[in-house]
Motif scaffolding. Structure first.
Motif, PDB file in Angstrom:
ATOM      1  N   SER A  33       0.871  -1.213  -0.177  1.00  0.00           N
ATOM      2  CA  SER A  33      -0.005  -0.126   0.028  1.00  0.00           C
ATOM      3  C   SER A  33       0.676   1.351  -0.069  1.00  0.00           C
ATOM      4  CB  SER A  33      -0.829  -0.039   1.226  1.00  0.00           C
ATOM      5  OG  SER A  33      -1.539   1.250   1.239  1.00  0.00           O
ATOM      6  N   MET A  34       0.857   1.999  -1.037  1.00  0.00           N
ATOM      7  CA  MET A  34       1.392   3.217  -1.133  1.00  0.00           C
ATOM      8  C   MET A  34       0.877   4.233  -0.077  1.00  0.00           C
ATOM      9  SD  MET A  34       3.733   5.002  -2.404  1.00  0.00           S
ATOM     10  CE  MET A  34       4.178   6.445  -1.556  1.00  0.00           C
ATOM     11  N   ALA A  35      -0.228   4.445   0.006  1.00  0.00           N
ATOM     12  CA  ALA A  35      -0.730   5.200   1.099  1.00  0.00           C
ATOM     13  C   ALA A  35      -0.405   5.044   2.602  1.00  0.00           C
ATOM     14  CB  ALA A  35      -2.298   5.163   0.989  1.00  0.00           C
ATOM     15  N   LEU A  36      -0.287   3.710   2.788  1.00  0.00           N
ATOM     16  CA  LEU A  36       0.210   3.074   4.134  1.00  0.00           C
ATOM     17  C   LEU A  36       1.544   3.417   4.320  1.00  0.00           C
ATOM     18  CD1 LEU A  36      -0.613   2.201   6.712  1.00  0.00           C
ATOM     19  CD2 LEU A  36      -0.421  -0.340   5.779  1.00  0.00           C
ATOM     20  N   THR A  37       2.388   3.041   3.193  1.00  0.00           N
ATOM     21  CA  THR A  37       3.826   3.228   3.547  1.00  0.00           C
ATOM     22  C   THR A  37       4.336   4.615   3.364  1.00  0.00           C
ATOM     23  OG1 THR A  37       4.106   1.249   1.905  1.00  0.00           O
ATOM     24  CG2 THR A  37       6.037   2.675   2.128  1.00  0.00           C
ATOM     25  N   ALA A  38       3.524   5.583   2.625  1.00  0.00           N
ATOM     26  CA  ALA A  38       3.579   6.959   2.611  1.00  0.00           C
ATOM     27  C   ALA A  38       3.735   7.562   4.224  1.00  0.00           C
ATOM     28  CB  ALA A  38       3.010   7.793   1.621  1.00  0.00           C
ATOM     29  N   PHE A 103       1.112   5.556 -10.054  1.00  0.00           N
ATOM     30  CA  PHE A 103       0.117   5.572 -11.168  1.00  0.00           C
ATOM     31  C   PHE A 103       0.485   4.687 -12.273  1.00  0.00           C
ATOM     32  CE2 PHE A 103      -1.646   9.689  -9.147  1.00  0.00           C
ATOM     33  CZ  PHE A 103      -2.879   9.163  -9.197  1.00  0.00           C
ATOM     34  N   PHE A 104       1.670   4.747 -12.572  1.00  0.00           N
ATOM     35  CA  PHE A 104       2.188   3.849 -13.791  1.00  0.00           C
ATOM     36  C   PHE A 104       2.789   2.532 -13.281  1.00  0.00           C
ATOM     37  CE2 PHE A 104       2.986   8.663 -14.385  1.00  0.00           C
ATOM     38  CZ  PHE A 104       2.291   8.772 -15.545  1.00  0.00           C
ATOM     39  N   ASN A 105       3.119   2.491 -11.990  1.00  0.00           N
ATOM     40  CA  ASN A 105       3.468   0.939 -11.702  1.00  0.00           C
ATOM     41  C   ASN A 105       2.719   0.513 -10.349  1.00  0.00           C
ATOM     42  OD1 ASN A 105       6.090   0.526 -13.539  1.00  0.00           O
ATOM     43  ND2 ASN A 105       6.415   2.702 -12.749  1.00  0.00           N
ATOM     44  N   PRO A 106       1.474   0.200 -10.799  1.00  0.00           N
ATOM     45  CA  PRO A 106       0.394  -0.301  -9.566  1.00  0.00           C
ATOM     46  C   PRO A 106       0.949  -1.584  -8.805  1.00  0.00           C
ATOM     47  CG  PRO A 106      -0.490  -0.593 -11.474  1.00  0.00           C
ATOM     48  CD  PRO A 106       0.702   0.193 -11.819  1.00  0.00           C
ATOM     49  N   TYR A 107       0.788  -1.488  -7.590  1.00  0.00           N
ATOM     50  CA  TYR A 107       0.915  -2.925  -6.955  1.00  0.00           C
ATOM     51  C   TYR A 107      -0.409  -3.452  -6.318  1.00  0.00           C
ATOM     52  CZ  TYR A 107       6.024  -1.929  -6.611  1.00  0.00           C
ATOM     53  OH  TYR A 107       7.236  -1.609  -6.984  1.00  0.00           O
ATOM     54  N   GLU A 108      -0.367  -4.914  -6.399  1.00  0.00           N
ATOM     55  CA  GLU A 108      -1.599  -5.369  -5.572  1.00  0.00           C
ATOM     56  C   GLU A 108      -1.381  -5.142  -4.068  1.00  0.00           C
ATOM     57  OE1 GLU A 108      -3.457  -9.855  -4.917  1.00  0.00           O
ATOM     58  OE2 GLU A 108      -1.804  -9.480  -6.302  1.00  0.00           O
ATOM     59  N   ILE A 109      -2.705  -4.705  -3.718  1.00  0.00           N
ATOM     60  CA  ILE A 109      -2.712  -4.238  -2.210  1.00  0.00           C
ATOM     61  C   ILE A 109      -3.492  -5.080  -1.365  1.00  0.00           C
ATOM     62  CG2 ILE A 109      -3.305  -2.300  -0.612  1.00  0.00           C
ATOM     63  CD1 ILE A 109      -3.409  -0.481  -3.330  1.00  0.00           C
ATOM     64  N   GLY A 110      -2.864  -5.556  -0.197  1.00  0.00           N
ATOM     65  CA  GLY A 110      -3.614  -6.277   0.822  1.00  0.00           C
ATOM     66  C   GLY A 110      -4.351  -5.082   1.626  1.00  0.00           C
ATOM     67  N   PHE A 111      -5.768  -5.023   1.000  1.00  0.00           N
ATOM     68  CA  PHE A 111      -6.630  -4.009   1.846  1.00  0.00           C
ATOM     69  C   PHE A 111      -6.751  -4.187   3.227  1.00  0.00           C
ATOM     70  CE2 PHE A 111      -7.257  -3.659  -2.913  1.00  0.00           C
ATOM     71  CZ  PHE A 111      -7.202  -2.393  -2.823  1.00  0.00           C
ATOM     72  N   SER A 112      -7.302  -5.312   3.683  1.00  0.00           N
ATOM     73  CA  SER A 112      -7.565  -5.675   5.111  1.00  0.00           C
ATOM     74  C   SER A 112      -6.711  -5.535   6.143  1.00  0.00           C
ATOM     75  CB  SER A 112      -8.133  -7.291   5.166  1.00  0.00           C
ATOM     76  OG  SER A 112      -9.357  -7.348   4.259  1.00  0.00           O
ATOM     77  N   GLU A 113      -5.294  -5.938   5.841  1.00  0.00           N
ATOM     78  CA  GLU A 113      -4.297  -5.592   6.728  1.00  0.00           C
ATOM     79  C   GLU A 113      -4.001  -4.056   6.627  1.00  0.00           C
ATOM     80  OE1 GLU A 113      -4.328  -7.661   4.052  1.00  0.00           O
ATOM     81  OE2 GLU A 113      -3.975  -9.748   4.839  1.00  0.00           O
ATOM     82  N   ALA A 114      -3.823  -3.467   5.633  1.00  0.00           N
ATOM     83  CA  ALA A 114      -3.470  -2.129   5.513  1.00  0.00           C
ATOM     84  C   ALA A 114      -4.384  -1.281   6.223  1.00  0.00           C
ATOM     85  CB  ALA A 114      -3.255  -1.849   3.838  1.00  0.00           C
ATOM     86  N   ILE A 115      -5.828  -1.455   6.184  1.00  0.00           N
ATOM     87  CA  ILE A 115      -6.787  -0.711   6.639  1.00  0.00           C
ATOM     88  C   ILE A 115      -6.599  -0.503   8.135  1.00  0.00           C
ATOM     89  CG2 ILE A 115      -9.323  -0.421   7.273  1.00  0.00           C
ATOM     90  CD1 ILE A 115      -9.652  -1.135   4.040  1.00  0.00           C
ATOM     91  N   ILE A 116      -6.338  -2.022   8.641  1.00  0.00           N
ATOM     92  CA  ILE A 116      -6.242  -2.164  10.459  1.00  0.00           C
ATOM     93  C   ILE A 116      -5.031  -1.260  10.651  1.00  0.00           C
ATOM     94  CG2 ILE A 116      -5.521  -3.512  12.058  1.00  0.00           C
ATOM     95  CD1 ILE A 116      -7.049  -5.846  10.602  1.00  0.00           C
ATOM     96  N   VAL A 117      -3.756  -1.289   9.971  1.00  0.00           N
ATOM     97  CA  VAL A 117      -2.598  -0.434  10.399  1.00  0.00           C
ATOM     98  C   VAL A 117      -2.820   1.026  10.242  1.00  0.00           C
ATOM     99  CG1 VAL A 117      -0.248  -0.128  10.031  1.00  0.00           C
ATOM    100  CG2 VAL A 117      -1.205  -2.341   9.976  1.00  0.00           C
ATOM    101  N   ALA A 118      -3.424   1.432   9.244  1.00  0.00           N
ATOM    102  CA  ALA A 118      -3.808   2.691   8.902  1.00  0.00           C
ATOM    103  C   ALA A 118      -4.766   3.306   9.911  1.00  0.00           C
ATOM    104  CB  ALA A 118      -4.505   3.052   7.591  1.00  0.00           C
TER     105      ALA A 118
END
Length: 228
Positions: A33-38, A103-118
């Motif tokens: 997750s870019m949002a979470l890593t950022a 935007f040009f190199n998207p990654y597959e995101i593990g949404f459930s785990e990322a949401i919890i940590v965010a």
């Protein structure tokens, strides 16, 4: 709020931020997750900036009565705020850069785990805001509201730009955490994966604006600028 109180509050928030930073970066990398890593990396720069704030208070207290300084040691705090605001701007630019790449190199995101940590990150940010004290920053949200006071009357109390800069880093963290949660929820339930880097761009722009205004305010103080 006294400088001692501000210093102690800053130290507590630094420790809290470093713990959360490590947690978010670790899970941000795992979940892609870019949002979470950022959010995690920004917490790191935020902790570094807060450290500058902390040591500025120590130096100001140490040299308060020193004959070696011909000017008030309050300038040390303002200098600390100036450096912190530059770091805030660098963080905003870095988030913009990484978000555009996604935007040009998207990654597959593990949404459930990322949401919890965010969510955990957002909670930590809100706790930090409460620790620092909402009233303490005198409503200087980096937007340079000085003109509102100067039209009617001059402020007699000096602004603690060192503390204001630290507070701005906390607000920026809260912003990126909120945007990360929004993007992850939209991606998970509506398939709007593009929002992950998009909110990174929005957050980066807002942080850069805050940084610019704070750099401007602290620069004027350091240069002893006076309006006619």
């Amino acid at each position: 709020m006294s400088p001692l109180q501000a210093k102690n509050k800053t130290l507590f928030v630094i420790i809290l931020t470093l713990i959360t930073m490590a947690f978010e970066i670790f899970f941000g990398i795992i979940t892609h997750s870019m949002a979470l890593t950022a959010d995690g990396w920004h917490m790191g720069t935020h902790a570094f900036a807060l450290s500058i704030t902390f040591f500025a208070y120590i130096l100001a207290a140490k040299f308060q009565n020193s004959p070696k300084f011909s000017i008030s040691t309050d300038k040390i705090g303002t200098l600390g705020g100036f450096v912190s605001s530059i770091l805030l701007g660098v963080t905003g630019v870095a988030i913009l850069y990484e978000s555009f790449l996604r935007f040009f190199n998207p990654y597959e995101i593990g949404f459930s785990e990322a949401i919890i940590v965010a969510v955990i990150g957002l909670i930590v940010n809100l706790v930090s805001v409460l620790i620092m004290g909402v009233h303490s920053h005198r409503h200087d949200h980096g937007h340079s509201h000085d003109h509102e006071h100067e039209h009617g009357h001059k402020e007699t109390e000096k602004k603690d730009y060192n503390f204001i800069a630290a507070y701005m880093h906390i607000l920026a963290d809260a912003l990126t955490s909120f945007f990360a949660i929004f993007a992850l929820l939209a991606g998970k339930y509506f398939g709007l994966v593009f929002l992950d880097p998009f909110v990174g761009v929005v957050g980066g722009v807002m942080i850069c604006i805050w940084a610019y205004n704070l750099i401007k305010s602290t620069s004027l103080v350091l240069l002893d600028y006076r309006e006619k």
